[in-house]
Scaffold this active site. Structure first.
Site, short mmCIF file in Angstrom:
data_model
loop_
_atom_site.label_atom_id
_atom_site.label_comp_id
_atom_site.label_asym_id
_atom_site.label_seq_id
_atom_site.Cartn_x
_atom_site.Cartn_y
_atom_site.Cartn_z
N HIS A 158 -4.57 11.55 0.68
CA HIS A 158 -6.03 11.43 0.56
C HIS A 158 -6.79 12.52 1.31
CE1 HIS A 158 -5.81 7.63 -1.55
NE2 HIS A 158 -4.99 7.16 -0.63
N ASP A 165 -4.71 -0.60 -0.94
CA ASP A 165 -4.37 -0.55 -2.36
C ASP A 165 -3.81 -1.88 -2.85
OD1 ASP A 165 -4.81 2.16 -3.62
OD2 ASP A 165 -3.75 2.77 -1.82
#
Length: 266
Positions: free
Chosen positions: A48, A178
């Protein structure tokens, strides 16, 4: 010279809990600040964060004078990327979004030299082997590699037992953010059903004899997950720490900023 011993792998093999920080800033000053804070590990988040191979190498170099263990999370579990990271000097990888035993088996092979695996041979160009200056690198390298796989979807969670049965995986990391989205609770990693799933997953991982990890950015939740069996715990994210600290400071001088809030959480 001899190969560096993977301190992180040694520590998790003894069951010692490892606390660490997520690093999303590519700046080398930030890397040194994080590495010198006293945590057990710093995870360089190339999934990320805006990292490439050269910035990862620079981060490893900046952290090398400290006793902290660097962990790299690549954007994807690609054998080519893994080969580059290992040659660059990474010894511990956290691979995101692992959902099947077959995927886990491929990742194990990517970490090891033939005949056990498929890692490409290129030590003359390899920082890890100090450009062929490291004695017995081929003999010793495999045992110093540490593979953590990240289970962070309902599909991966349902396949957890099969993933845990794969020989060569050192630990499994449950990704609550997630996983929450996959469970229908996007943006709610502290939803009770998500916390319950994380705790049950941690228990299964430890029962299988593997290291168990997760991310918890509040102390209460970190302690709760440690009690549930986690022995690799991310307890902070550098960018979140910076964002919160600067906003809090600004609010002392501009009280109207207290009314500007966001419900988006990591």
């Amino acid at each position: 010279m001899n190969i560096n011993i993977n301190r992180f792998k040694s520590n998790i093999n003894t069951g010692r809990t490892q606390f660490g920080l997520w690093n999303g800033l590519t700046d080398l000053y930030a890397a040194e600040i994080l590495a010198g804070a006293g945590f057990d590990f710093v995870l360089i988040d190339a999934e990320h964060g805006p990292f490439d191979l050269r910035t990862i190498i620079s981060q490893l170099q900046a952290m090398s004078k400290f006793s902290v263990s660097p962990i790299i999370r690549p954007p994807v579990g690609d054998p080519v990327i893994i080969k580059q990271l290992l040659d660059a000097g990474a010894q511990t990888l956290l691979i995101p979004m692992v959902e099947t035993a077959a995927q886990a088996e491929m990742l194990v092979k990517s970490m090891l030299y033939p005949p056990r695996g498929i890692r490409g041979v290129g030590t003359a160009l390899s920082r890890a082997a100090q450009w062929n200056r490291t004695n017995n690198y081929f003999r010793d390298a495999d045992e110093q590699m540490c593979l953590l796989v990240q289970v962070e979807s309902v599909a991966g969670y349902n396949a957890l037992d099969e993933i845990l049965a794969v020989d060569g995986i050192d630990g499994v990391f449950i990704g609550p953010a997630d996983l929450a989205g996959s469970m229908g609770f996007l943006g709610q990693p502290t939803h009770p059903e998500v916390i319950d799933a994380v705790e049950r997953g941690l228990d299964s991982i430890r029962l299988a004899g593997k290291a168990a990890g997760t991310l918890a950015v509040t102390e209460d939740l970190a302690r709760q997950y440690e009690e549930a069996g986690a022995n690799i715990i991310g307890v902070g994210v550098d960018l979140v720490i910076l964002a919160k600290a600067t906003k809090s400071l600004a609010e002392k001088y501009k009280p109207e900023l207290k009314n500007i809030t966001s419900n988006t959480k990591y």
